[in-house]
Scaffold this motif. Structure first.
Motif, short mmCIF file in Angstrom:
data_model
loop_
_atom_site.label_atom_id
_atom_site.label_comp_id
_atom_site.label_asym_id
_atom_site.label_seq_id
_atom_site.Cartn_x
_atom_site.Cartn_y
_atom_site.Cartn_z
N THR A 191 0.56 -1.63 -1.73
CA THR A 191 0.95 -1.31 -3.11
C THR A 191 -0.22 -1.53 -4.04
N PRO A 192 -0.36 -0.67 -5.06
CA PRO A 192 -1.43 -0.92 -6.02
C PRO A 192 -1.24 -2.26 -6.71
N GLY A 193 -2.32 -2.89 -7.08
CA GLY A 193 -2.24 -4.19 -7.75
C GLY A 193 -1.71 -4.08 -9.17
N TRP A 194 -1.50 -5.21 -9.79
CA TRP A 194 -0.95 -5.31 -11.13
C TRP A 194 -1.76 -4.53 -12.14
N CYS A 195 -3.04 -4.47 -11.97
CA CYS A 195 -3.92 -3.82 -12.94
C CYS A 195 -3.86 -2.30 -12.85
N SER A 196 -3.33 -1.77 -11.77
CA SER A 196 -3.29 -0.33 -11.59
C SER A 196 -2.50 0.34 -12.72
N GLY A 197 -3.17 1.23 -13.45
CA GLY A 197 -2.51 1.96 -14.52
C GLY A 197 -2.38 1.21 -15.83
N PRO A 247 -7.42 -0.98 -20.11
CA PRO A 247 -8.57 -1.87 -19.90
C PRO A 247 -8.42 -3.14 -20.74
N GLY A 248 -8.80 -4.25 -20.19
CA GLY A 248 -8.73 -5.51 -20.92
C GLY A 248 -7.42 -6.26 -20.78
N GLU A 249 -6.41 -5.63 -20.16
CA GLU A 249 -5.09 -6.27 -20.03
C GLU A 249 -5.16 -7.54 -19.18
N LEU A 250 -5.91 -7.49 -18.08
CA LEU A 250 -6.04 -8.67 -17.23
C LEU A 250 -6.78 -9.78 -17.97
N ASP A 251 -7.83 -9.44 -18.71
CA ASP A 251 -8.55 -10.45 -19.50
C ASP A 251 -7.63 -11.11 -20.52
#
Length: 87
Positions: free
Chosen positions: A2-8, A11-15
């Motif tokens: 499965t694609p990871g959490w950041c997929s889609g 930008p910058g959401e994980l930071d």
């Protein structure tokens, strides 16, 4: 896989999540790689990587992906759009 959490995600959401949730580097990596049904539970002194397992009935009841695309499975639309604010 499965694609990871950041997929889609923008930008910058994980930071932002890393800062807002005070994630360690190891926790950040867990969040970044989390797929559907996977999560990080962060407590004051420990954190846990968890996998949610749903029965077939629960998969239908809690299929939020389908609801977000307005192709709900077994739910009627009220016809009211949700703008995300209350007025």
């Amino acid at each position: 896989m499965t694609p990871g959490w950041c997929s889609g995600r923008p930008p910058g959401e994980l930071d932002r999540a890393t800062t807002d949730l005070a994630l360690t580097q190891a926790e950040r990596e867990v969040v970044a790689g989390a797929g559907v049904g996977e999560a990080l539970w962060k407590l004051p002194t420990k954190s846990f990587r968890v996998q949610t397992i749903l029965s077939d009935r629960e998969k239908i009841m809690f299929n939020t992906d389908q609801r977000m695309t307005k192709k709900g499975y077994g739910f009627r639309s009220s016809g009211v759009e949700n703008s995300g604010t209350r007025g």
